[in-house]
Design a protein around this motif. Structure first.
Motif, PDB file in Angstrom:
ATOM      1  N   SER A 151       0.841  -1.208   0.000  1.00  0.00           N
ATOM      2  CA  SER A 151       0.000   0.000   0.000  1.00  0.00           C
ATOM      3  C   SER A 151       0.870   1.250   0.000  1.00  0.00           C
ATOM      4  O   SER A 151       0.512   2.270  -0.600  1.00  0.00           O
ATOM      5  CB  SER A 151      -0.945  -0.002   1.200  1.00  0.00           C
ATOM      6  OG  SER A 151      -0.210  -0.090   2.410  1.00  0.00           O
ATOM      7  N   TYR A 152       2.042   1.167   0.678  1.00  0.00           N
ATOM      8  CA  TYR A 152       2.966   2.302   0.648  1.00  0.00           C
ATOM      9  C   TYR A 152       3.470   2.537  -0.769  1.00  0.00           C
ATOM     10  O   TYR A 152       3.553   3.684  -1.232  1.00  0.00           O
ATOM     11  CB  TYR A 152       4.153   2.053   1.578  1.00  0.00           C
ATOM     12  CG  TYR A 152       5.294   3.025   1.336  1.00  0.00           C
ATOM     13  CD1 TYR A 152       5.249   4.309   1.859  1.00  0.00           C
ATOM     14  CD2 TYR A 152       6.387   2.665   0.551  1.00  0.00           C
ATOM     15  CE1 TYR A 152       6.269   5.214   1.619  1.00  0.00           C
ATOM     16  CE2 TYR A 152       7.404   3.559   0.295  1.00  0.00           C
ATOM     17  CZ  TYR A 152       7.350   4.838   0.830  1.00  0.00           C
ATOM     18  OH  TYR A 152       8.351   5.729   0.568  1.00  0.00           O
ATOM     19  N   LEU A 153       3.813   1.468  -1.496  1.00  0.00           N
ATOM     20  CA  LEU A 153       4.315   1.611  -2.861  1.00  0.00           C
ATOM     21  C   LEU A 153       3.265   2.241  -3.769  1.00  0.00           C
ATOM     22  O   LEU A 153       3.585   3.082  -4.617  1.00  0.00           O
ATOM     23  CB  LEU A 153       4.745   0.241  -3.406  1.00  0.00           C
ATOM     24  CG  LEU A 153       6.001  -0.379  -2.791  1.00  0.00           C
ATOM     25  CD1 LEU A 153       6.240  -1.776  -3.352  1.00  0.00           C
ATOM     26  CD2 LEU A 153       7.221   0.507  -3.033  1.00  0.00           C
ATOM     27  N   LEU A 154       2.004   1.838  -3.588  1.00  0.00           N
ATOM     28  CA  LEU A 154       0.934   2.424  -4.391  1.00  0.00           C
ATOM     29  C   LEU A 154       0.776   3.910  -4.061  1.00  0.00           C
ATOM     30  O   LEU A 154       0.635   4.749  -4.969  1.00  0.00           O
ATOM     31  CB  LEU A 154      -0.382   1.680  -4.132  1.00  0.00           C
ATOM     32  CG  LEU A 154      -1.608   2.208  -4.876  1.00  0.00           C
ATOM     33  CD1 LEU A 154      -1.388   2.133  -6.384  1.00  0.00           C
ATOM     34  CD2 LEU A 154      -2.853   1.428  -4.480  1.00  0.00           C
ATOM     35  N   MET A 155       0.814   4.242  -2.772  1.00  0.00           N
ATOM     36  CA  MET A 155       0.713   5.636  -2.347  1.00  0.00           C
ATOM     37  C   MET A 155       1.893   6.439  -2.907  1.00  0.00           C
ATOM     38  O   MET A 155       1.735   7.573  -3.372  1.00  0.00           O
ATOM     39  CB  MET A 155       0.707   5.693  -0.822  1.00  0.00           C
ATOM     40  CG  MET A 155       0.378   7.050  -0.233  1.00  0.00           C
ATOM     41  SD  MET A 155       0.497   7.002   1.574  1.00  0.00           S
ATOM     42  CE  MET A 155      -0.660   5.677   1.937  1.00  0.00           C
ATOM     43  N   PHE A 156       3.065   5.853  -2.853  1.00  0.00           N
ATOM     44  CA  PHE A 156       4.285   6.481  -3.350  1.00  0.00           C
ATOM     45  C   PHE A 156       4.166   6.762  -4.851  1.00  0.00           C
ATOM     46  O   PHE A 156       4.519   7.850  -5.335  1.00  0.00           O
ATOM     47  CB  PHE A 156       5.461   5.550  -3.060  1.00  0.00           C
ATOM     48  CG  PHE A 156       6.796   6.049  -3.535  1.00  0.00           C
ATOM     49  CD1 PHE A 156       7.251   7.306  -3.193  1.00  0.00           C
ATOM     50  CD2 PHE A 156       7.603   5.254  -4.321  1.00  0.00           C
ATOM     51  CE1 PHE A 156       8.488   7.767  -3.622  1.00  0.00           C
ATOM     52  CE2 PHE A 156       8.836   5.695  -4.758  1.00  0.00           C
ATOM     53  CZ  PHE A 156       9.286   6.958  -4.406  1.00  0.00           C
ATOM     54  N   LEU A 157       3.631   5.794  -5.613  1.00  0.00           N
ATOM     55  CA  LEU A 157       3.467   5.961  -7.059  1.00  0.00           C
ATOM     56  C   LEU A 157       2.497   7.095  -7.363  1.00  0.00           C
ATOM     57  O   LEU A 157       2.800   7.987  -8.180  1.00  0.00           O
ATOM     58  CB  LEU A 157       2.960   4.656  -7.689  1.00  0.00           C
ATOM     59  CG  LEU A 157       2.536   4.740  -9.164  1.00  0.00           C
ATOM     60  CD1 LEU A 157       3.734   5.032 -10.051  1.00  0.00           C
ATOM     61  CD2 LEU A 157       1.834   3.450  -9.597  1.00  0.00           C
ATOM     62  N   VAL A 158       1.337   7.094  -6.732  1.00  0.00           N
ATOM     63  CA  VAL A 158       0.312   8.110  -7.001  1.00  0.00           C
ATOM     64  C   VAL A 158       0.834   9.497  -6.643  1.00  0.00           C
ATOM     65  O   VAL A 158       0.692  10.459  -7.420  1.00  0.00           O
ATOM     66  CB  VAL A 158      -0.983   7.801  -6.229  1.00  0.00           C
ATOM     67  CG1 VAL A 158      -1.975   8.939  -6.363  1.00  0.00           C
ATOM     68  CG2 VAL A 158      -1.598   6.496  -6.744  1.00  0.00           C
ATOM     69  N   ASN A 159       1.462   9.622  -5.483  1.00  0.00           N
ATOM     70  CA  ASN A 159       1.978  10.929  -5.057  1.00  0.00           C
ATOM     71  C   ASN A 159       3.093  11.423  -5.972  1.00  0.00           C
ATOM     72  O   ASN A 159       3.201  12.621  -6.253  1.00  0.00           O
ATOM     73  CB  ASN A 159       2.483  10.847  -3.619  1.00  0.00           C
ATOM     74  CG  ASN A 159       1.354  10.709  -2.613  1.00  0.00           C
ATOM     75  OD1 ASN A 159       0.219  11.098  -2.896  1.00  0.00           O
ATOM     76  ND2 ASN A 159       1.643  10.153  -1.450  1.00  0.00           N
ATOM     77  N   SER A 160       3.936  10.490  -6.461  1.00  0.00           N
ATOM     78  CA  SER A 160       5.017  10.871  -7.375  1.00  0.00           C
ATOM     79  C   SER A 160       4.448  11.437  -8.670  1.00  0.00           C
ATOM     80  O   SER A 160       4.889  12.487  -9.158  1.00  0.00           O
ATOM     81  CB  SER A 160       5.907   9.658  -7.688  1.00  0.00           C
ATOM     82  OG  SER A 160       6.557   9.185  -6.551  1.00  0.00           O
ATOM     83  N   ILE A 161       3.465  10.745  -9.214  1.00  0.00           N
ATOM     84  CA  ILE A 161       2.854  11.203 -10.462  1.00  0.00           C
ATOM     85  C   ILE A 161       2.198  12.564 -10.268  1.00  0.00           C
ATOM     86  O   ILE A 161       2.340  13.467 -11.107  1.00  0.00           O
ATOM     87  CB  ILE A 161       1.836  10.165 -10.968  1.00  0.00           C
ATOM     88  CG1 ILE A 161       2.562   8.889 -11.441  1.00  0.00           C
ATOM     89  CG2 ILE A 161       0.994  10.741 -12.118  1.00  0.00           C
ATOM     90  CD1 ILE A 161       1.633   7.753 -11.819  1.00  0.00           C
ATOM     91  N   LEU A 162       1.507  12.733  -9.140  1.00  0.00           N
ATOM     92  CA  LEU A 162       0.814  13.997  -8.882  1.00  0.00           C
ATOM     93  C   LEU A 162       1.795  15.154  -8.738  1.00  0.00           C
ATOM     94  O   LEU A 162       1.608  16.221  -9.335  1.00  0.00           O
ATOM     95  CB  LEU A 162      -0.047  13.881  -7.621  1.00  0.00           C
ATOM     96  CG  LEU A 162      -1.296  13.004  -7.723  1.00  0.00           C
ATOM     97  CD1 LEU A 162      -1.984  12.894  -6.376  1.00  0.00           C
ATOM     98  CD2 LEU A 162      -2.261  13.557  -8.774  1.00  0.00           C
ATOM     99  N   LEU A 163       2.863  14.955  -7.961  1.00  0.00           N
ATOM    100  CA  LEU A 163       3.812  16.045  -7.729  1.00  0.00           C
ATOM    101  C   LEU A 163       4.572  16.410  -8.999  1.00  0.00           C
ATOM    102  O   LEU A 163       4.698  17.586  -9.349  1.00  0.00           O
ATOM    103  CB  LEU A 163       4.796  15.669  -6.618  1.00  0.00           C
ATOM    104  CG  LEU A 163       5.849  16.744  -6.295  1.00  0.00           C
ATOM    105  CD1 LEU A 163       5.175  18.041  -5.861  1.00  0.00           C
ATOM    106  CD2 LEU A 163       6.820  16.253  -5.223  1.00  0.00           C
ATOM    107  N   VAL A 164       5.075  15.385  -9.714  1.00  0.00           N
ATOM    108  CA  VAL A 164       5.842  15.649 -10.932  1.00  0.00           C
ATOM    109  C   VAL A 164       4.950  16.301 -11.986  1.00  0.00           C
ATOM    110  O   VAL A 164       5.363  17.248 -12.665  1.00  0.00           O
ATOM    111  CB  VAL A 164       6.481  14.354 -11.464  1.00  0.00           C
ATOM    112  CG1 VAL A 164       7.110  14.580 -12.839  1.00  0.00           C
ATOM    113  CG2 VAL A 164       7.539  13.845 -10.500  1.00  0.00           C
ATOM    114  N   SER A 165       3.714  15.827 -12.114  1.00  0.00           N
ATOM    115  CA  SER A 165       2.792  16.421 -13.089  1.00  0.00           C
ATOM    116  C   SER A 165       2.499  17.871 -12.732  1.00  0.00           C
ATOM    117  O   SER A 165       2.435  18.732 -13.626  1.00  0.00           O
ATOM    118  CB  SER A 165       1.483  15.625 -13.133  1.00  0.00           C
ATOM    119  OG  SER A 165       1.712  14.290 -13.514  1.00  0.00           O
TER     120      SER A 165
END
Length: 468
Positions: free
Chosen positions: A111-125
């Motif tokens: 669940s941390y990895l999924l959260m990490f992926l979503v947050n990464s995409i949001l911040l970089v975008s």
């Protein structure tokens, strides 16, 4: 300065992405394990997560360079960049999961990895969008410009210049035109950049002027000059782009293909030509049509009984239609008219007060319930849930002579509903307008576009005031 340091800027982009990913790691770690919002203790120390965060960032940057993500995107829309970000970051996560499996690091929180992926995409975008927006504002003010030389002051060159001037946010400035037949622009085009020489003077112009890109906008009769022009530009280190003289015949999204080792211009980009897109669309069609048949089965039975009791003849009406790749198939509908000859039903339009209709049939046609059996056509592979509506062979032969690009609709499976129908073009409406909507759908198909059309069809209702 910026224009001459694109390689350095690419490195800045990569470094910023790396920093963003590490910031997201810290935020996601706090959110997951320390915020108190999610009651969960990490099974591994923070150092393990930090190590894999660095590895993930390196994977992202590596894939980014391999996929040309860090090249200039001045001409690209942000939607393209967003789609690329989602692709790269998702693929990188799968690579990371593979490494975790290989090195037996299986205790990292999924669940941390999924959260990490979503947050990464949001911040970089988010930061990419802010950067792109800021660069557009700077370019409108005259900063970060690139300079263009146009070869050809005829219709092609002038059209390109006019369109380019409509987009100052791209930051392009036209140095001038080179043309063999004009020394000055025709009356009415005096505001355009000057004609500064002949095409043969290209090399001297490139040596004396600051030029980033050369646009070849010459007629087909000048085709023999292309080789020398391109060699001259490459010798000077200047990019060359060609506007084909036949661009009026091309759709909005032509693309290069390869056939027998030769490059070809494919005049129409059709997403459903790709196997994976056809596979997912077909899978969705089967699942959706089976579900629709099961849900509406009591209604199907009631309509069948009603038709049988109110008029003599078969319950199902079969009619020949033209489908995928111009192949003919039999389309099923609930019979809404009195039994008639095949020749009559295949060559006549239904009118508002058509005496051939039954009372129940009038209701079925108005509510589109007569089309429910077409879900069986979908199951058999004749049709899709969403696509251009199929027509009878008699009218196809007629329309293809009268309406430009009418036959393009047969590049994909016909549908029960379509982009045209969801926008109100049903029944007795303009065939020309429908074809424009159909072609737009064919060239811009996505799975989400299908969902949007189905939802819009449902929201707009099944009552069709144009259905006779």
């Amino acid at each position: 300065m910026i224009r001459r340091s694109q390689g350095f800027l690419s490195q800045i982009y990569a470094a910023t992405d790396f920093a963003c990913i590490q910031l997201v790691f810290l935020f996601s770690w706090w959110l997951k394990f320390r915020s108190g919002w999610i009651d969960f203790e990490p099974s591994l120390p923070v150092e393990n997560y930090a190590l894999w965060s660095v590895i993930y960032a390196l994977i992202v940057i590596g894939i980014g360079y391999l996929s040309s993500f860090y090249t200039p995107k001045r001409k690209k829309r942000f939607s393209y960049e967003l789609f690329t970000i989602i692709q790269i970051y998702t693929i990188s996560l799968f690579v990371l999961l593979s490494l975790l499996f290989i090195f037996k690091e299986l205790n990292l929180s999924r669940s941390y990895l999924l959260m990490f992926l979503v947050n990464s995409i949001l911040l970089v975008s988010f930061y990419r969008y802010i950067l792109k927006f800021s660069l557009k504002r700077l370019r409108r003010k005259g900063f970060n410009k690139q300079f263009i030389l146009i070869l050809g002051a005829g219709t092609l060159g002038r059209n390109f210049y006019h369109n380019l001037m409509q987009h100052p946010e791209l930051g392009y400035e036209v140095v001038g035109f080179l043309d063999d037949y004009h020394e000055n622009h025709e009356p009415g085009f005096e505001s355009y950049s000057s004609i500064i020489g002949r095409v043969d003077e290209l090399e001297s112009v490139l040596n004396s002027e600051l030029v980033d890109e050369v646009i070849i906008a010459l007629p087909l009769t000048a085709h023999s000059k292309y080789g020398r022009i391109i060699n001259t530009c490459e010798k000077a280190g200047v990019k060359t782009l060609i506007i084909p003289d036949y661009f009026d015949f091309l759709p909005s999204k032509p693309y290069f293909d390869n056939f027998a080792g030769m490059p070809l211009i494919n005049v129409r980009d059709i997403p459903l030509d790709e196997m994976r897109n056809r596979f997912f669309k077909r899978l969705f069609d089967i699942a959706f049509s089976l579900t629709a048949i099961l849900i509406t089965s009591p209604l199907l039975i009631l309509i069948a009984i009603g038709i049988k009791l109110t008029s003599p003849g078969p319950v199902i009406f079969k009619q020949e239609r033209v489908g995928l790749n111009r192949r003919h198939f039999m389309m099923y509908k609930f019979r809404s008219m009195k039994v008639q000859s095949d020749n009559s039903s295949d060559t006549k339009w239904t009118t508002e007060n058509d005496p051939r209709k039954t009372k129940l049939g009038t209701f079925l046609r108005k509510t589109s319930l007569d089309e429910l059996p077409q879900f069986f056509n979908v199951l058999f592979g004749h049709m899709s849930v969403v696509g251009p509506r199929p027509e009878r062979p008699f009218f196809v032969d007629q329309f293809k002579e009268e309406i430009p690009k009418y036959m393009v609709k047969h590049h994909i499976r016909p549908g029960i509903t379509g982009w045209a129908q969801s926008n109100g073009l049903r029944g007795d409406t303009s065939i020309e307008d429908r074809i424009q909507y159909d072609i737009f759908y064919i060239e811009n198909w996505t799975f989400l576009f299908d969902i949007r059309i189905i939802w819009k069809t449902i929201i707009n209702g099944f009552i069709n005031k144009n259905a006779y």
